[in-house]
Enzyme design. Structure first.
Site, short mmCIF file in Angstrom:
data_model
loop_
_atom_site.label_atom_id
_atom_site.label_comp_id
_atom_site.label_asym_id
_atom_site.label_seq_id
_atom_site.Cartn_x
_atom_site.Cartn_y
_atom_site.Cartn_z
NE ARG A 43 -10.35 -5.56 7.97
CZ ARG A 43 -10.70 -6.46 7.06
NH1 ARG A 43 -11.53 -6.15 6.08
NH2 ARG A 43 -10.21 -7.67 7.09
CE LYS A 74 -14.42 -11.56 4.08
NZ LYS A 74 -13.17 -10.87 4.39
CE1 TYR A 108 -41.06 3.56 -11.72
CE2 TYR A 108 -39.45 1.79 -11.68
CZ TYR A 108 -40.68 2.30 -11.31
OH TYR A 108 -41.54 1.56 -10.55
C1 LIG Z 1 -12.12 -11.52 3.52
C2 LIG Z 1 -10.85 -11.91 4.10
C3 LIG Z 1 -10.00 -12.82 3.44
C4 LIG Z 1 -10.31 -13.40 2.09
O1 LIG Z 1 -10.13 -12.45 1.08
P1 LIG Z 1 -10.29 -12.83 -0.47
O2 LIG Z 1 -9.73 -11.66 -1.16
O3 LIG Z 1 -11.74 -12.99 -0.70
O4 LIG Z 1 -9.53 -14.07 -0.70
C5 LIG Z 1 -8.85 -13.21 4.09
N1 LIG Z 1 -8.52 -12.72 5.30
C6 LIG Z 1 -9.30 -11.83 5.97
C7 LIG Z 1 -8.87 -11.33 7.29
C8 LIG Z 1 -10.47 -11.38 5.37
O5 LIG Z 1 -11.23 -10.49 6.02
#
Ligand SMILES: *Cc1c(COP(=O)(O)O)cnc(C)c1O
Length: 830
Positions: free
Chosen positions: A589, A492, A719
């Site tokens: 979630r 992703k 800054y």
């Molecule tokens: C992002 C994600 C993962 C991978 O998680 P990592 O900690 O980066 O290995 C696995 N399963 C789902 C559903 C995710 O959203």
């Protein structure tokens, strides 16, 4: 892979069996003993640098079920493990090819075979993209087109492949028959006949004849696409011959647009405009060849247009890239065929860019008696085409190129350079904003190394991604989880901020079983890149269901409303899909509640249009030992639901729950598959995960020092003057990277960077494009030197996890914030 059992393979090959073979089918084929997993077939191949026969015992120790090796090279020791056997043959390479030929006939319905002197990979990649929306396509990874590469490429295609798109390359007479016997093509493409390997073929006639041997068994309704070249036309074919451009799809007109071209195409019955990101005529011709093949295979015009819009070509094929200073680098090191060099010169010479043109030439290999003539011709052409400078890398014939150039270019002698380092220095000194630098020559180490070095030295900000390290991490997770656990790469966020199609293709070749993405469009992008593994879409929109069908994606059903919408759309389309059902067990979630799970599963199954083939959940705190109780409770809840679903559905279910942290810290959470994201890049989600597994850090965020200043006591930096010099004098460096590039603003007065292995403090506030660092510990640091912001680079390591803590964030966030437009992604390994 669906391979034969060792006994079936023995029956297939001619050899002597030693030891007692296992009864299970072979798992996969390896030619590198370091990649062997239990149940594999190891084929010992002799090589120039490395001989597989020296690693037979290592492969057996790693669990190989069967080793194929040369009769006269078997080690004296006998494999003692039951289920481990050797097959002694006269020629292990031939055995590998025979296995691939069997695989081709058993598991791949049709094959398109592509050959030619250059452009094979371009045509293959474009054709794969064009076909991927219609067929289950498998293509050769990279440029695997040799006597070893072709059989391995065939063996990577999954069973059930409808169309295999494979390249075949030869460098000597007699080689093509062997490749043709493996591929047994149904359709053929001859891209062109150049002058490469003229030394071993003798003439273009022989080259053409040898290449055409690939197509000698193609019968109607098969066809061969071949150039309208008298030499090729003179050679017989057993099936119809198509000249690209002789009918639609045909290029009617083209004109420059941005850094690419706008093509006007005749698609037979309709016309279309397509913008492509190249100006190279050979690449555009290759695209027309791929379209011709796709049209013959049934891809409709509008579908082709959709795929080709904004089409980007892979690396090292006339790859054009502009440095922030405005220098254009044209990197075309994939072919050193004389025709390809001449076309590259012509293309760059006729590009509308102002400024001077510099030509870096690495010479052409294997031209036999034509060597001198061809090298002179290139020198003359470069001078006549108006190039301002000729830089020559070491090559036996370079004096001929230099002499031809010097005769026509008095006053600007060709520069004969000692190697990569000299080239890099010369380019840095010569190239000015507006200039174009063309790099061309054999895909040998030096020239591609030089291209990369120049590239890197001119891009102030880079994110290096080490594909070899990522492969290594895949192997470590495999070893940790065992062969029974499948591996899904979670890509992703455009592969955690790197490059989604590139990573997906590389991971598929390193044995990843599934790819996971968020959206259906991401799934389409990797299908077009030739990824044939199953793709899980974890957060699909209900209006993307048609894309899931079209691109053969597996959506995750994460709610009852989604389930209902999915069923309704599929019914309306008259289509079916496999899905995975997500259960919400404590992450709060996505997912259906445990008490809704059975109802959701029934709704899906009874619809008649959905098959639930997997069930998953996501763990909220698997990285944190303090939350282990909660994790265990999540798993218990999940298992209860899975039991219920198994009883209800009565069909096999792929069960998965673990991401990187779970895979490492909770063996019980691995079930049938683990979903790995951050860990693939060698980053650890938490210290507890770091303590449990060693991984190879595969990323580095790098910039350069653009200024060195001496400040005196009391002076303020940045800054709002939040840092004040307290010593009498302080050396301060300005780094060309700021929060706009992805350096956390929270690094202000607390972050650290690294130069020459030394940690250096960030001083004052991070600006949008730059930041100040303390150079007191490093008196020798100079403008232009590299600065490591985080990651692993040339022996230095600055852990991203630690940088994330300094920035008050998590490693995930740190990585995906590295800006995709301003920070050049550069891949190592391949
Ligand atoms: C992002 C994600 C993962 C991978 O998680 P990592 O900690 O980066 O290995 C696995 N399963 C789902 C559903 C995710 O959203």
């Amino acid at each position: 892979m669906s391979l034969p059992t060792p006994r079936e393979l023995v029956a297939l090959l001619d050899g002597e069996l030693r030891g007692s073979p296992a009864e299970q089918p072979l798992r996969a084929v390896a030619i590198d003993s370091r990649r062997v997993l239990p149940g594999d077939l190891f084929v010992a191949l002799g090589g120039r640098h490395c001989d597989g026969h020296d690693f037979v015992e290592a492969a057996e120790a790693a669990g190989a079920s069967l080793v194929v090796l040369r009769r006269d090279r078997s080690p004296a020791s006998v494999p003692s493990r039951p289920g481990c056997a050797r097959l002694l043959v006269a020629d292990p390479l031939l055995a590998l090819q025979q296995l691939a030929a069997w695989y081709r006939r058993t598991h791949i319905r049709r094959v398109v075979a592509i050959t030619g002197s250059n452009g094979k990979t371009v045509v293959k990649t474009a054709l794969t993209a064009l076909l991927a929306g219609r067929f289950r396509v498998a293509a050769s990874p990279g440029s695997w087109n040799s006597q070893v590469g072709v059989p391995l490429a065939v063996l990577t295609a999954p069973p059930g492949t409808e169309l295999g798109v494979f390249e075949a390359g030869i460098s000597a007479p007699g080689e093509m028959e062997r490749l043709a016997a493996i591929l047994a093509p149904d359709h053929g493409v001859l891209v062109n006949v150049g002058l490469a390997h003229l030394g071993s073929f003798g003439s273009r006639e022989v080259t053409a004849r040898e290449k055409m041997r690939l197509f000698q068994t193609i019968a109607e309704p098969g066809w061969v696409i071949a150039p309208d070249d008298p030499l090729v036309n003179a050679l017989p074919l057993p099936c119809p011959r198509i000249h690209p451009g002789s009918g639609p799809p045909r290029l009617l007109d083209q004109r420059p647009q941005g850094s690419g071209m706008l093509l006007q195409l005749d698609l037979g019955g309709s016309q279309a405009q397509v913008a492509v990101r190249t100006r190279s005529q050979p690449l555009i011709e290759d695209l027309v060849i791929a379209m011709t093949a796709a049209q013959r295979l049934g891809v409709p015009a509008e579908e082709m247009v959709a795929v080709l819009q904004d089409y980007t070509f892979g690396p090292t094929r006339m790859e054009t890239w502009r440095t922030p200073e405005g220098i254009t680098i044209v990197n075309d090191t994939a072919s050193d065929d004389p025709l390809s060099v001449q076309t590259a010169l012509a293309t760059v010479a006729s590009s509308p860019e102002g400024g001077r043109r510099l030509f870096v030439f690495g010479g052409m290999a294997d031209l036999g008696s034509g060597e001198r003539r061809e090298h002179e011709l290139i020198g003359r052409m470069a001078a006549e085409r108006g190039f301002a400078e000729l830089l020559l890398l070491p090559h036996p014939a370079r004096s001929h190129t230099a002499a031809a150039w010097n005769a026509r270019h008095p006053g600007r002698a060709a520069r004969e350079l000692g190697g990569t380092a000299a080239l890099r220095a010369t380019i840095r000194q010569l190239a000015e904003p507006g200039d174009t630098v063309l790099l061309k020559g054999a895909a040998r180490q030096e020239l591609s190394g030089a291209a990369r070095a120049i590239w890197e030295s001119m891009a102030p900000r880079r994110l290096l991604v080490d594909l070899d390290a990522i492969r290594d991490n895949v192997a470590r997770f495999r070893a940790l989880c065992g062969p029974g656990v499948a591996m899904l790469a979670v890509l992703k966020a455009w592969a955690y901020g790197t490059d989604l199609p590139r990573l997906a293709a590389a991971l598929q070749d390193s044995g990843i079983d599934w790819i996971g993405v968020s959206a259906a469009d991401e799934g389409a992008a990797i299908r077009r890149a030739g990824v044939h593994r199953p793709v899980l879409v974890m957060l699909m929109d209900t209006d993307e269901v048609d894309k899931a069908v079209r691109w053969r994606l597996t959506p995750v059903v994460y709610s009852l409303p989604f389930a209902r919408a999915l069923v309704a759309t599929l019914r309306a389309m008259g289509a079916c899909l496999e899905v995975h059902l997500e259960i919400e067990t404590g992450m709060g979630r996505l997912g259906v509640a445990p008490e809704e799970a059975l109802a959701a599963a029934r709704l899906l199954r009874d619809s008649g249009v959905v098959t639930v083939s997997g069930v998953m959940t996501h763990l909220a705190g698997a990285d944190d030992p303090a939350a282990d109780g909660d994790t265990t409770a999540q798993l218990r809840r999940f298992e209860a639901v899975v039991d219920g679903l198994r009883r209800e559905l009565g069909t096999p279910l792929l069960v998965h729950a673990a991401a990187t942290s779970g895979a490492v810290r909770f063996p019980a959470s691995r079930y049938d598959m683990v979903r790995l994201g951050l860990g693939l890049f060698g980053l650890h989600p938490s210290p507890a995960v770091a303590a449990a597994i060693e991984l190879e850090l595969a990323v580095a965020f790098i910039s350069r020092l653009v200024q060195v200043r001496h400040c005196s006591k009391g002076q303020r930096i940045g800054y709002n003057g939040t840092y004040q010099v307290s010593a009498e004098r302080q050396r301060i460096g300005i780094v060309a990277a700021g929060y706009n590039d992805g350096v956390p603003w929270r690094f202000s007065n607390r972050g650290e960077v690294m130069m020459q292995g030394r940690r250096l403090a960030v001083l004052g506030r991070v600006s949008m494009d730059s930041m100040a660092i303390d150079l007191e510990p490093l008196p020798e640091a100079a403008v232009g030197d590299e600065v490591l912001i985080f990651g692993a680079h040339e022996g230095q390591v600055l852990r991203p996890e630690q940088a994330a803590i300094q920035a008050g964030t998590i490693p995930y966030d740190l990585l995906v914030q590295v800006d995709g437009r301003r920070v050049q992604r550069i891949f190592r390994g391949g």
